[in-house]
Write an enzyme that holds these catalytic residues in place. Structure first.
Site, PDB file in Angstrom:
ATOM      1  N   SER A  68       0.839  -1.207   0.000  1.00 36.86           N
ATOM      2  CA  SER A  68       0.000   0.000   0.000  1.00 36.86           C
ATOM      3  C   SER A  68       0.870   1.253   0.000  1.00 36.86           C
ATOM      4  O   SER A  68       2.003   1.240   0.486  1.00 36.86           O
ATOM      5  CB  SER A  68      -0.885   0.031   1.243  1.00 36.86           C
ATOM      6  OG  SER A  68      -1.688  -1.118   1.312  1.00 36.86           O
TER       7      SER A  68
HETATM    8  N1  SAH Z   1      -0.804  -4.908   4.257  1.00 33.41           N
HETATM    9  C1  SAH Z   1      -0.099  -4.834   2.989  1.00 33.41           C
HETATM   10  C2  SAH Z   1      -1.022  -4.688   1.818  1.00 33.41           C
HETATM   11  C3  SAH Z   1      -1.161  -5.980   1.128  1.00 33.41           C
HETATM   12  S1  SAH Z   1      -2.201  -5.981  -0.295  1.00 33.41           S
HETATM   13  C4  SAH Z   1       0.960  -3.754   3.046  1.00 33.41           C
HETATM   14  O1  SAH Z   1       1.615  -3.655   4.053  1.00 33.41           O
HETATM   15  O2  SAH Z   1       1.180  -3.040   2.089  1.00 33.41           O
HETATM   16  C5  SAH Z   1      -3.491  -7.032   0.262  1.00 33.41           C
HETATM   17  C6  SAH Z   1      -3.145  -8.468   0.531  1.00 33.41           C
HETATM   18  O3  SAH Z   1      -4.346  -9.139   0.904  1.00 33.41           O
HETATM   19  C7  SAH Z   1      -2.580  -9.245  -0.652  1.00 33.41           C
HETATM   20  O4  SAH Z   1      -1.313  -9.731  -0.327  1.00 33.41           O
HETATM   21  C8  SAH Z   1      -3.588 -10.396  -0.847  1.00 33.41           C
HETATM   22  O5  SAH Z   1      -2.975 -11.620  -1.217  1.00 33.41           O
HETATM   23  C9  SAH Z   1      -4.217 -10.498   0.530  1.00 33.41           C
HETATM   24  N2  SAH Z   1      -5.535 -11.154   0.585  1.00 33.41           N
HETATM   25  C10 SAH Z   1      -6.531 -11.140  -0.322  1.00 33.41           C
HETATM   26  N3  SAH Z   1      -7.584 -11.850   0.131  1.00 33.41           N
HETATM   27  C11 SAH Z   1      -7.255 -12.335   1.354  1.00 33.41           C
HETATM   28  C12 SAH Z   1      -7.921 -13.159   2.315  1.00 33.41           C
HETATM   29  N4  SAH Z   1      -9.169 -13.625   2.133  1.00 33.41           N
HETATM   30  N5  SAH Z   1      -7.256 -13.460   3.467  1.00 33.41           N
HETATM   31  C13 SAH Z   1      -5.995 -12.989   3.696  1.00 33.41           C
HETATM   32  N6  SAH Z   1      -5.324 -12.222   2.808  1.00 33.41           N
HETATM   33  C14 SAH Z   1      -5.941 -11.893   1.650  1.00 33.41           C
END
Ligand code: SAH
Length: 230
Positions: A78
């Protein structure tokens, strides 16, 4: 004051690189301070976490631009301002138990550890390879986070109740009940959800829910764009 480019750093490329990143990070935090109404507490947390360690090697030079970056597996880290806005809305206390859904590279989890302290952040990541890499990285950097691979809706029933939940992927049809059920009464959830009125265009809103005995209170915090929850 230490001069980051002082005599000690000369001839030591790793050390020079570290101080370049630290300077870039201060620049980013200064920019966020001007643009957002973020708390100093959140800004200090952003200042403390080496974001360049969370992005792929070839993207490191852009780690301190206020932008999302690809981290592989079609996922992104993000943008710093989004992490700051979400952390401010969550506003966890020191010692709070926090559930994160969507670890990705682990950056936001590290920011949460800066806010609540070690050992009480629990983060679920759907993609096993990302979960493993985030676990290894957080460990190496000294961030005590429990990372589990799997669906964030179901990942930590044994660790509930949480004081707060931070959701980094957008569910369809509102925040799933199992996540709400794992947060104590009075606790907060910050999440992107589909905008009912803009469904056809895939619009999302950032919301803050406060869990009540008989449901949730919902506040809207504007339009956002997150990857979908699987
Ligand atoms: N927190 C992160 C952002 C990650 S993007 C940061 O520090 O920048 C969002 C993430 O959510 C992705 O890696 C994706 O694989 C995950 N995701 C999507 N659906 C999910 C689910 N049902 N359970 C856990 N993770 C999920």
């Amino acid at each position: 004051m230490d001069d980051p480019n002082g005599p000690n750093s000369r001839g030591d490329p790793e050390r020079e690189e570290r101080s370049d990143f630290a300077a870039a990070r201060r620049g980013l935090v200064g920019e966020l301070r001007e643009r957002l109404d973020a708390s100093e507490r959140t800004l200090s947390a952003i200042q403390a976490v080496p974001r360049h360690e969370f992005v792929p090697e070839e993207r490191r030079s852009r780690a301190y631009a206020d932008r999302p970056l690809p981290i592989g597996h079609d996922q992104t880290i993000s943008a710093p301002h989004m992490v700051a806005v979400m952390a401010d809305l969550l506003d966890p206390d020191r010692g709070d138990r926090v559930l994160e859904v969507g670890t990705g590279c682990g950056y936001h989890a590290a920011v949460l550890v800066e806010l609540v302290g070690p050992g009480t952040v629990y983060s679920a990541e759907y993609v096993p390879e990302l979960a493993a890499a985030a676990r290894e990285r957080l460990d190496r950097l000294g961030y005590e986070v429990t990372v589990r691979a799997g669906d964030g809706r179901e990942a930590f029933p044994d660790e509930a109740p949480f004081d707060a939940a931070s959701v980094a992927c957008a569910p369809t049809g509102g925040v799933p009940d199992p996540i709400v059920d794992q947060v104590r009464t009075g606790g907060r959830i910050v999440a992107p959800v589909e905008d009912d009125g803009l469904l056809a265009r895939g619009g999302q809103r950032l919301v803050r829910l406060t869990v009540r005995e008989d449901g949730v209170d919902r506040e809207d915090h504007g339009g956002v764009r997150f990857v979908p929850m699987r």
